[in-house]
Design a protein around this motif. Structure first.
Motif: not given
Length: 118
Positions: A57-62, A26-36, A17-22
């Motif tokens: 990859e860029g603004e795309v999440l897969f 970006r940093e908040e999303y990556l921080r959350l997933h680094a410590k799910a 599945k795909l979605i776009t990362l705002r």
């Protein structure tokens, strides 16, 4: 999953599945997933999802996940009803934006598998 004692094995279903990362989140999303959260991870497992990965990859999440259960809709409803997962989504959803190909009722855009090799 293997069949034992004459039981029929449930085939593994794979989802991409795909979605776009705002970019501004970006940093908040990556921080959350680094410590799910462990409770969210436990719910993912309880809902018969395995090998769940999210790539950026860029603004795309897969996302890639394998489903090993026999009632995907019921398991996804179970996940959606989980209060901790709902809190997690309230944090992660604002970091994302649906793609143009979004399907009604789906947050992430489903992809069609065109090749698989075991």
């Amino acid at each position: 999953m293997s069949a034992t004692s004459g039981e029929k094995a449930t085939p593994v279903r794979r989802f991409g599945k795909l979605i776009t990362l705002r970019p501004e989140h970006r940093e908040e999303y990556l921080r959350l997933h680094a410590k799910a959260w462990p409770e969210v991870l436990a719910t993912i497992t309880a809902c018969n999802l395995r090998n769940y990965s999210i790539f950026v990859e860029g603004e795309v999440l897969f996302s890639y996940v394998e489903y090993i259960g026999d009632d995907y809709a019921a398991d996804m409803a179970k996940m959606a009803a989980d209060p901790v997962t709902q809190r997690w989504w309230r944090l992660t959803d604002p970091c994302q934006e649906q793609t143009e190909g979004a399907v009604p009722g789906e947050w992430w855009t489903p992809m069609r598998e065109v090749f698989h090799h075991d």
